[in-house]
Design a protein around this motif. Sequence first.
Motif, PDB file in Angstrom:
ATOM      1  N   PRO A  12       0.811  -1.229   0.000  1.00 40.21           N
ATOM      2  CA  PRO A  12       0.000   0.000   0.000  1.00 40.21           C
ATOM      3  C   PRO A  12       0.841   1.274   0.000  1.00 40.21           C
ATOM      4  CG  PRO A  12      -0.131  -1.126   2.130  1.00 40.21           C
ATOM      5  CD  PRO A  12       0.554  -2.060   1.186  1.00 40.21           C
ATOM      6  N   VAL A  31       1.986   2.274  -3.610  1.00 38.95           N
ATOM      7  CA  VAL A  31       0.906   2.938  -4.339  1.00 38.95           C
ATOM      8  C   VAL A  31       0.880   4.435  -3.985  1.00 38.95           C
ATOM      9  CG1 VAL A  31      -1.575   2.880  -4.720  1.00 38.95           C
ATOM     10  CG2 VAL A  31      -0.371   0.753  -4.275  1.00 38.95           C
ATOM     11  N   PHE A  43       5.126  -2.190  -8.834  1.00 39.75           N
ATOM     12  CA  PHE A  43       4.523  -0.873  -8.595  1.00 39.75           C
ATOM     13  C   PHE A  43       5.475   0.251  -8.992  1.00 39.75           C
ATOM     14  CE2 PHE A  43       2.339  -3.880  -5.915  1.00 39.75           C
ATOM     15  CZ  PHE A  43       1.026  -3.636  -6.286  1.00 39.75           C
ATOM     16  N   ARG A  64      -5.650  -9.812   5.995  1.00 35.49           N
ATOM     17  CA  ARG A  64      -5.509  -9.299   7.370  1.00 35.49           C
ATOM     18  C   ARG A  64      -5.138 -10.392   8.350  1.00 35.49           C
ATOM     19  NH1 ARG A  64      -4.502  -4.815   7.483  1.00 35.49           N
ATOM     20  NH2 ARG A  64      -5.564  -3.707   5.858  1.00 35.49           N
ATOM     21  N   PRO A 120      -6.686 -12.465  -6.501  1.00 33.68           N
ATOM     22  CA  PRO A 120      -5.223 -12.269  -6.548  1.00 33.68           C
ATOM     23  C   PRO A 120      -4.705 -12.437  -5.122  1.00 33.68           C
ATOM     24  CG  PRO A 120      -6.421 -10.263  -7.205  1.00 33.68           C
ATOM     25  CD  PRO A 120      -7.416 -11.204  -6.645  1.00 33.68           C
ATOM     26  N   HIS A 169      -2.658 -12.801  -1.771  1.00 29.30           N
ATOM     27  CA  HIS A 169      -1.509 -12.293  -1.010  1.00 29.30           C
ATOM     28  C   HIS A 169      -0.675 -13.504  -0.559  1.00 29.30           C
ATOM     29  CE1 HIS A 169       0.646 -10.311   2.276  1.00 29.30           C
ATOM     30  NE2 HIS A 169       0.164  -9.137   1.882  1.00 29.30           N
ATOM     31  N   PRO A 194      -0.680 -12.116  -7.154  1.00 30.73           N
ATOM     32  CA  PRO A 194      -0.924 -10.686  -6.965  1.00 30.73           C
ATOM     33  C   PRO A 194      -0.684  -9.939  -8.279  1.00 30.73           C
ATOM     34  CG  PRO A 194       0.429 -11.544  -5.179  1.00 30.73           C
ATOM     35  CD  PRO A 194       0.295 -12.654  -6.187  1.00 30.73           C
ATOM     36  N   LEU A 195      -1.469  -8.883  -8.483  1.00 28.65           N
ATOM     37  CA  LEU A 195      -1.423  -8.168  -9.758  1.00 28.65           C
ATOM     38  C   LEU A 195      -0.725  -6.829  -9.629  1.00 28.65           C
ATOM     39  CD1 LEU A 195      -5.163  -8.764 -10.741  1.00 28.65           C
ATOM     40  CD2 LEU A 195      -3.151  -9.937 -11.678  1.00 28.65           C
ATOM     41  N   GLY A 196      -0.268  -6.336 -10.758  1.00 26.36           N
ATOM     42  CA  GLY A 196       0.241  -4.966 -10.806  1.00 26.36           C
ATOM     43  C   GLY A 196      -0.927  -3.990 -10.682  1.00 26.36           C
ATOM     44  N   TYR A 197      -0.599  -2.695 -10.546  1.00 23.29           N
ATOM     45  CA  TYR A 197      -1.650  -1.724 -10.251  1.00 23.29           C
ATOM     46  C   TYR A 197      -2.715  -1.670 -11.347  1.00 23.29           C
ATOM     47  CZ  TYR A 197      -4.146   2.394  -8.838  1.00 23.29           C
ATOM     48  OH  TYR A 197      -5.155   3.238  -8.458  1.00 23.29           O
ATOM     49  N   GLY A 255      -7.002  -0.527   1.416  1.00 25.68           N
ATOM     50  CA  GLY A 255      -6.875   0.110   0.108  1.00 25.68           C
ATOM     51  C   GLY A 255      -7.969  -0.348  -0.830  1.00 25.68           C
ATOM     52  N   VAL A 256      -8.204  -1.659  -0.851  1.00 26.58           N
ATOM     53  CA  VAL A 256      -9.167  -2.192  -1.807  1.00 26.58           C
ATOM     54  C   VAL A 256     -10.601  -1.792  -1.424  1.00 26.58           C
ATOM     55  CG1 VAL A 256     -10.021  -4.297  -2.911  1.00 26.58           C
ATOM     56  CG2 VAL A 256      -7.581  -4.065  -2.409  1.00 26.58           C
TER      57      VAL A 256
END
Length: 637
Positions: A12, A15, A52, A213, A240, A242, A265-268, A287-288
Amino acid sequence: MPKVLTVVGARPQFVKAGVLAKVLAQLGDAAPFEEVMVHTGQHYDANMSDVFFQDLGIPAPKHALGVGSGTSGYQVGKIMEGLQEIVGAEKPTAILGYGDTNSTLAAALTATHLNIPFIHLESGERVFRRFEVPEEINRVIADNAAHLCLTSTRRAQRYLMREGFHPDRVRFVGDTMYDLFLQGKAVYRDRATMHPADFGVEEGGYHLATIHRAQNTTSPAVLLPILEAMDRSDLPVLFPIHPRTRKVAEEAGWTPKQSLKFIDPLGYYEFLSVLLGCVRVVTDSGGVTRESFFALKPCIIPMENSWWVEIVESGWAVEVGTDADVLGDALNSFVPANPAPVGLFGDGESGQRMVEEIGKFVGQESIGDGRWHRMGSLPELPVAASTTLTNTRYREILRGLKSDGYEFVAFPDLEAARSQSRKVALMRHDIDFDLGAALQMALIEKEEGVHATYFLMVRTDHYNVFSENGASMVRQILDAGHSLALHFDCASYPLSMSREELAEACDREAKMLESWLSRPVEVVSYHRPAADVLTGDPAFSAPRPHTYMKTFTEGDIAYMSDSRGVWAKGDPLDSVARQEGKHLHILVHPIWWQDIATSPFEVLQQYADRKSETLARSMAANCKVYQVGWLASEGSK
Ligand code: UD1
Ligand code: UDP
């Protein structure tokens, strides 16, 4: 040029770092500070980190600590050790940290230990629970360490105010992730290398999930039912995953059977693409959650309470706890009840505001002197000083005057005493704030056999003589043998009023007191008097006399007062007037007099605290939604 050392380490933060990098690049030479970036290495997989920097055009960090995974003790310790060296070499003006990760905590602690001001972005968010929520304590500590707290929401700003942060220390800038979302939405179709179809799903025909989390992933007993509920979804669920979550699922030998699709996991921009193409989102990511809201996707949160509670309140997210059935139902059917509110997270210009605020802060001539008091900077704070206004001293004063032969009389009896050459003290109490303190004093006086006059207000926000509690206190004061008088607040009437009109208003208030308490009101004192009232002109309070009239203040009578918590002309027992045997007119404000010597500032602070508690209690008594915590039991009292 001031230098800001930015500490990033987890997804996070990359980003957010993207937003700052872009604004600084746009400003070029006009940027108000230079950024030097440190990557702690808390996240290190290419798809959790490097991607990122590439996607968002973030310049490579100047320093990389490479701490990697481990216990919080390992991570925080290692990062602090590395940062201390870098700070020594770079000598930054300030250190900037984002959010609530272990990297943020380490940056905040390093800054305070090295006397470098810390700036905290995304400050003030709270979930009010600590168990299995390391982020909460990380953020609380980072906020408290920070000289400058930049908040993403107005709510966070208010939380900090409630925690006693000085307003100058807190700035609402909005959410930089909203800026990035708006920018990304305009370009993601071209920039993303993969879109929903590449994952075997159709736009508008799948859900998106991210879970990582601690509270959902520490134990498979919590995580697996969540995964199973998603696996039973009517539509496919793209996840995606974690690395932390993947590890727990793999160790438990759990694999999807029906609807859930684990992907890396994906890019932005890839992430934006799958977000904007989905129907609903399941996430415990802060964030999501926000990005779902920005994208107008209904969001299901597998937590009992989450950050960014405004989104839940708006109806666009629902907290389902860990109940897998509720989660499953919401995934198939949750529809927001309201149109999405606008402006909760700023206007998409948070990056600029953030740079402006940081620029102003680091551009100051003197920063970082550690001024934390909610009331102001260090030179503005009250200086501790001893005070003589204690109840013990008050008794000594009363006894001392009595042993001198002073009689304590009511104001109308002054003239008779003068003609009979008796020696009198007019004990006057103007009750500006605290009726409770007045009652305490009245009882002390009763024990000492002393008569006083209590000047009470009719128009004040501080107490209400007409309320059950207020009237009861006043009756006890009067039953203690004291006189009733009016404390008249000139400033609550228009300045334009003539002296006759003021006298009329004064008479009205006096009559209200008289009829309510069945006692005569024979004298008036002024609260916040206009300048011409101070001349002593009797017309202002006619037909009653007022305490500024010369008959009460000049000639054979000496006036003394403890206004603002100190005896302006010395304690009555030490006064020349007493030695000369003059009549005394002594104004004592009961609030200053305490069992233990307490500074006037602290007395008022305690009073303000008590008032806000009383206000909360009375609201709780009347309104169920406010009956939480201690207010639940106190509210009904
Ligand atoms: C951290 C933050 C959390 C944030 C999240 C964003 C803390 C306490 N938590 O949680 O607030 O929401 O980042 O993603 O700082 N791992 C890898 N590769 C990586 C990174 C992690 O495999 O590149 C695995 C490791 O097994 C590691 C685990 O993930 O032990 C957890 O990583 P860690 O950084 O400790 O915490 P997060 O769960 O990522
Ligand atoms: N993100 C991403 N790819 C993913 C998952 C997340 O690009 O596969 C982005 C997304 O913008 C998200 C941000 O990373 O808001 C933060 O990630 P994360 O959920 O890990 O952290 P949190 O916001 O919970 O602290």
